[in-house]
Design a protein around this motif. Structure first.
Motif, PDB file in Angstrom:
ATOM      1  N   GLU A 308       0.821  -1.205   0.000  1.00  0.00           N
ATOM      2  CA  GLU A 308       0.000   0.000   0.000  1.00  0.00           C
ATOM      3  C   GLU A 308       0.856   1.256   0.000  1.00  0.00           C
ATOM      4  O   GLU A 308       0.549   2.235  -0.689  1.00  0.00           O
ATOM      5  N   VAL A 309       1.949   1.240   0.765  1.00  0.00           N
ATOM      6  CA  VAL A 309       2.789   2.429   0.879  1.00  0.00           C
ATOM      7  C   VAL A 309       3.672   2.609  -0.349  1.00  0.00           C
ATOM      8  O   VAL A 309       3.805   3.722  -0.886  1.00  0.00           O
ATOM      9  N   PHE A 310       4.271   1.542  -0.839  1.00  0.00           N
ATOM     10  CA  PHE A 310       5.252   1.647  -1.918  1.00  0.00           C
ATOM     11  C   PHE A 310       4.694   1.301  -3.298  1.00  0.00           C
ATOM     12  O   PHE A 310       5.395   1.484  -4.294  1.00  0.00           O
ATOM     13  N   GLY A 311       3.488   0.798  -3.365  1.00  0.00           N
ATOM     14  CA  GLY A 311       2.903   0.512  -4.665  1.00  0.00           C
ATOM     15  C   GLY A 311       3.380  -0.797  -5.255  1.00  0.00           C
ATOM     16  O   GLY A 311       4.062  -1.595  -4.598  1.00  0.00           O
ATOM     17  N   PRO A 312       3.044  -1.049  -6.526  1.00  0.00           N
ATOM     18  CA  PRO A 312       3.417  -2.319  -7.167  1.00  0.00           C
ATOM     19  C   PRO A 312       4.919  -2.444  -7.362  1.00  0.00           C
ATOM     20  O   PRO A 312       5.648  -1.444  -7.421  1.00  0.00           O
ATOM     21  N   GLU A 313       5.384  -3.683  -7.497  1.00  0.00           N
ATOM     22  CA  GLU A 313       6.809  -3.942  -7.690  1.00  0.00           C
ATOM     23  C   GLU A 313       7.226  -3.588  -9.118  1.00  0.00           C
ATOM     24  O   GLU A 313       6.422  -3.609 -10.042  1.00  0.00           O
ATOM     25  N   HIS A 314       8.491  -3.267  -9.266  1.00  0.00           N
ATOM     26  CA  HIS A 314       9.045  -3.070 -10.597  1.00  0.00           C
ATOM     27  C   HIS A 314       9.210  -4.425 -11.277  1.00  0.00           C
ATOM     28  O   HIS A 314       9.368  -5.458 -10.615  1.00  0.00           O
ATOM     29  N   SER A 315       9.182  -4.421 -12.576  1.00  0.00           N
ATOM     30  CA  SER A 315       9.257  -5.670 -13.332  1.00  0.00           C
ATOM     31  C   SER A 315      10.565  -6.397 -13.060  1.00  0.00           C
ATOM     32  O   SER A 315      11.653  -5.835 -13.201  1.00  0.00           O
ATOM     33  N   GLY A 316      10.442  -7.670 -12.658  1.00  0.00           N
ATOM     34  CA  GLY A 316      11.617  -8.508 -12.447  1.00  0.00           C
ATOM     35  C   GLY A 316      12.362  -8.253 -11.159  1.00  0.00           C
ATOM     36  O   GLY A 316      13.435  -8.835 -10.946  1.00  0.00           O
ATOM     37  N   ARG A 317      11.832  -7.414 -10.256  1.00  0.00           N
ATOM     38  CA  ARG A 317      12.536  -7.090  -9.018  1.00  0.00           C
ATOM     39  C   ARG A 317      11.594  -7.188  -7.825  1.00  0.00           C
ATOM     40  O   ARG A 317      10.372  -7.120  -7.975  1.00  0.00           O
ATOM     41  N   VAL A 318      12.190  -7.308  -6.650  1.00  0.00           N
ATOM     42  CA  VAL A 318      11.441  -7.315  -5.394  1.00  0.00           C
ATOM     43  C   VAL A 318      12.136  -6.360  -4.443  1.00  0.00           C
ATOM     44  O   VAL A 318      13.335  -6.504  -4.175  1.00  0.00           O
ATOM     45  N   ARG A 319      11.412  -5.396  -3.937  1.00  0.00           N
ATOM     46  CA  ARG A 319      12.015  -4.395  -3.060  1.00  0.00           C
ATOM     47  C   ARG A 319      12.471  -5.013  -1.743  1.00  0.00           C
ATOM     48  O   ARG A 319      11.853  -5.926  -1.217  1.00  0.00           O
ATOM     49  N   CYS A 320      13.566  -4.457  -1.216  1.00  0.00           N
ATOM     50  CA  CYS A 320      14.048  -4.724   0.142  1.00  0.00           C
ATOM     51  C   CYS A 320      14.572  -6.138   0.351  1.00  0.00           C
ATOM     52  O   CYS A 320      14.774  -6.548   1.500  1.00  0.00           O
ATOM     53  N   LEU A 321      14.818  -6.895  -0.693  1.00  0.00           N
ATOM     54  CA  LEU A 321      15.370  -8.239  -0.529  1.00  0.00           C
ATOM     55  C   LEU A 321      16.743  -8.375  -1.172  1.00  0.00           C
ATOM     56  O   LEU A 321      17.310  -9.465  -1.175  1.00  0.00           O
ATOM     57  N   GLY A 322      17.294  -7.303  -1.709  1.00  0.00           N
ATOM     58  CA  GLY A 322      18.635  -7.342  -2.262  1.00  0.00           C
ATOM     59  C   GLY A 322      18.669  -7.775  -3.712  1.00  0.00           C
ATOM     60  O   GLY A 322      17.674  -8.253  -4.276  1.00  0.00           O
ATOM     61  N   ALA A 323      19.850  -7.628  -4.319  1.00  0.00           N
ATOM     62  CA  ALA A 323      20.020  -7.991  -5.729  1.00  0.00           C
ATOM     63  C   ALA A 323      19.879  -9.492  -5.914  1.00  0.00           C
ATOM     64  O   ALA A 323      20.372 -10.281  -5.106  1.00  0.00           O
ATOM     65  N   GLY A 324      19.201  -9.872  -6.973  1.00  0.00           N
ATOM     66  CA  GLY A 324      19.045 -11.289  -7.286  1.00  0.00           C
ATOM     67  C   GLY A 324      17.732 -11.893  -6.858  1.00  0.00           C
ATOM     68  O   GLY A 324      17.416 -13.019  -7.262  1.00  0.00           O
ATOM     69  N   ALA A 325      16.952 -11.184  -6.042  1.00  0.00           N
ATOM     70  CA  ALA A 325      15.652 -11.710  -5.609  1.00  0.00           C
ATOM     71  C   ALA A 325      14.637 -11.525  -6.735  1.00  0.00           C
ATOM     72  O   ALA A 325      14.415 -10.407  -7.198  1.00  0.00           O
ATOM     73  N   LEU A 326      14.009 -12.610  -7.169  1.00  0.00           N
ATOM     74  CA  LEU A 326      13.076 -12.574  -8.292  1.00  0.00           C
ATOM     75  C   LEU A 326      11.641 -12.743  -7.793  1.00  0.00           C
ATOM     76  O   LEU A 326      11.398 -13.446  -6.802  1.00  0.00           O
ATOM     77  N   PRO A 327      10.675 -12.109  -8.459  1.00  0.00           N
ATOM     78  CA  PRO A 327       9.270 -12.276  -8.058  1.00  0.00           C
ATOM     79  C   PRO A 327       8.815 -13.730  -8.078  1.00  0.00           C
ATOM     80  O   PRO A 327       8.018 -14.145  -7.245  1.00  0.00           O
TER      81      PRO A 327
END
Length: 370
Positions: A308-327
């Motif tokens: 709700e606060v940050f909105g939808p995820e960017h394509s192919g990424r997941v916020r706050c889990l570091g590089a390499g984390a895939l949806p």
């Protein structure tokens, strides 16, 4: 000569390997400790010598240019000097991300490979255009010092590519000026890092043509709202520490709070933006808890509040889990549902194929009857 820090890491690695062999746990649970002996080929030896020579040169150059109170560039001589029997073990989580005490060492070492002008020169205009044989040599330089299974190559090369792009950006910032013609630039500043004048001119022309894109990228970089304040400690390591202390994995809200808190400020948020985000997230969590029935999983509430606060995820990424984390790794059920919509399953395709065969047979029978 291996220094005390690397000796301690090697002792911890060997102790962990012995415990793993005695318990015969193998790949257990979500966090895995990989012990694999990588192959060594004679072709790696000359590249290693070039690499060590390059790092020593950069170390000497950095020591002559640095000021009194600043440190030189990391060259990782202790890791470069490791023998084939002294391999450092890196742990990877269930998402294939490196974590633990060896993660900063791996990250620093990969950075020295990315800055190796003999192996990955700056003359290439894009990381994706670097030839495969050079990337294979770079990967071989990593596996010659670290025990990393081949299935984790993609994430290591992703880290290396990011380091190479940062290094290229730093060279551009310190040696290139779009407002100065190339001939005058050669007289004012030397050609950086042993590039030939022809290659340096190609790079300058490329940057000049893409100045508009560079400006947009700089503006987007300034829009970054969250700051990682834990230095070389990455998100998966913070996640593992939280799990060891609390017995459960942190939510993305908890990871955001951990990564945006300053040690110098006694664990306080790093800036006003972090304080604002924490307030918005806490308010959203309280509101969702009031609307949810009793017994609702708090992790589900945290996830809803985060979206709700940050909105939808960017394509192919997941916020706050570091590089390499895939949806597809973090949200497997949601990913399958979203990708199955509008597509026929295998059974549906088979049924439609049978129907088409029957229609063709009917048409052929009708033609034959005529």
């Amino acid at each position: 000569m291996v220094n005390k820090r690397i000796q301690k890491l090697l002792q911890n690695t060997r102790g962990r390997s012995r415990r793993a062999e005695s318990s015969n746990r193998g790949l257990n649970g979500e966090n895995e400790s990989q012990v694999v002996t990588p192959p060594h080929s004679p072709s790696e030896t000359p590249n290693t010598e070039l690499e060590l020579q390059h790092n020593v040169e950069h170390g000497e150059e950095g020591s002559s240019q640095r000021s009194q109170n600043t440190r030189g560039r990391t060259v990782m001589r202790d890791v470069h000097s490791l023998g084939p029997n002294d391999l450092l073990v890196v742990r990877f989580n269930e998402r294939g991300q490196p974590y633990g005490e060896m993660q900063p060492t791996l990250s620093n070492f990969v950075g020295t490979i990315a800055r190796n002008g003999n192996l990955l020169p700056l003359s290439f205009l894009d990381w994706r255009k670097i030839p495969k044989n050079r990337l294979d040599l770079a990967w071989g330089s990593v596996t010659a010092r670290f025990c990393i299974p081949t299935r984790h190559r993609n994430i290591v090369m992703q880290i290396m590519g990011a380091a190479w792009r940062r290094w290229r950006t730093e060279v551009k910032a310190t040696s290139y000026d779009p407002n100065i013609p190339f001939d005058e630039l050669l007289q004012i500043r030397p050609v950086p890092h042993k590039l030939t004048p022809e290659v340096w001119e190609t790079l300058c022309d490329y940057w000049k043509k893409n100045e508009r894109t560079s400006k947009i990228n700089r503006e987007n970089a300034h829009k970054k709202q969250r700051i990682h304040a834990q230095g070389r400690i990455n998100i998966p390591t913070l996640e593992d520490k939280f799990f060891q202390e609390n017995g459960v994995k942190p939510t993305r809200i908890e990871l955001l709070e951990l990564s945006c808190r300053s040690k110098k400020k006694g664990g306080a948020p790093i800036d006003d933006e972090a304080i604002r985000h924490e307030a918005l997230l806490n308010e959203a969590v309280k509101r969702h808890l009031q609307d949810m029935p009793e017994g609702t999983d708090p992790r589900q509430v945290h996830e809803q509040a985060f979206r709700e606060v940050f909105g939808p995820e960017h394509s192919g990424r997941v916020r706050c889990l570091g590089a390499g984390a895939l949806p597809s790794q973090v949200f497997p059920e949601q990913y399958k549902r979203s990708h199955c919509q509008g597509y026929d399953t295998a059974s549906d395709v088979t049924e439609k194929f049978k129907e088409m065969e029957e229609k063709i047979k009917d048409m052929e029978a009708r033609e034959g009857a005529r």
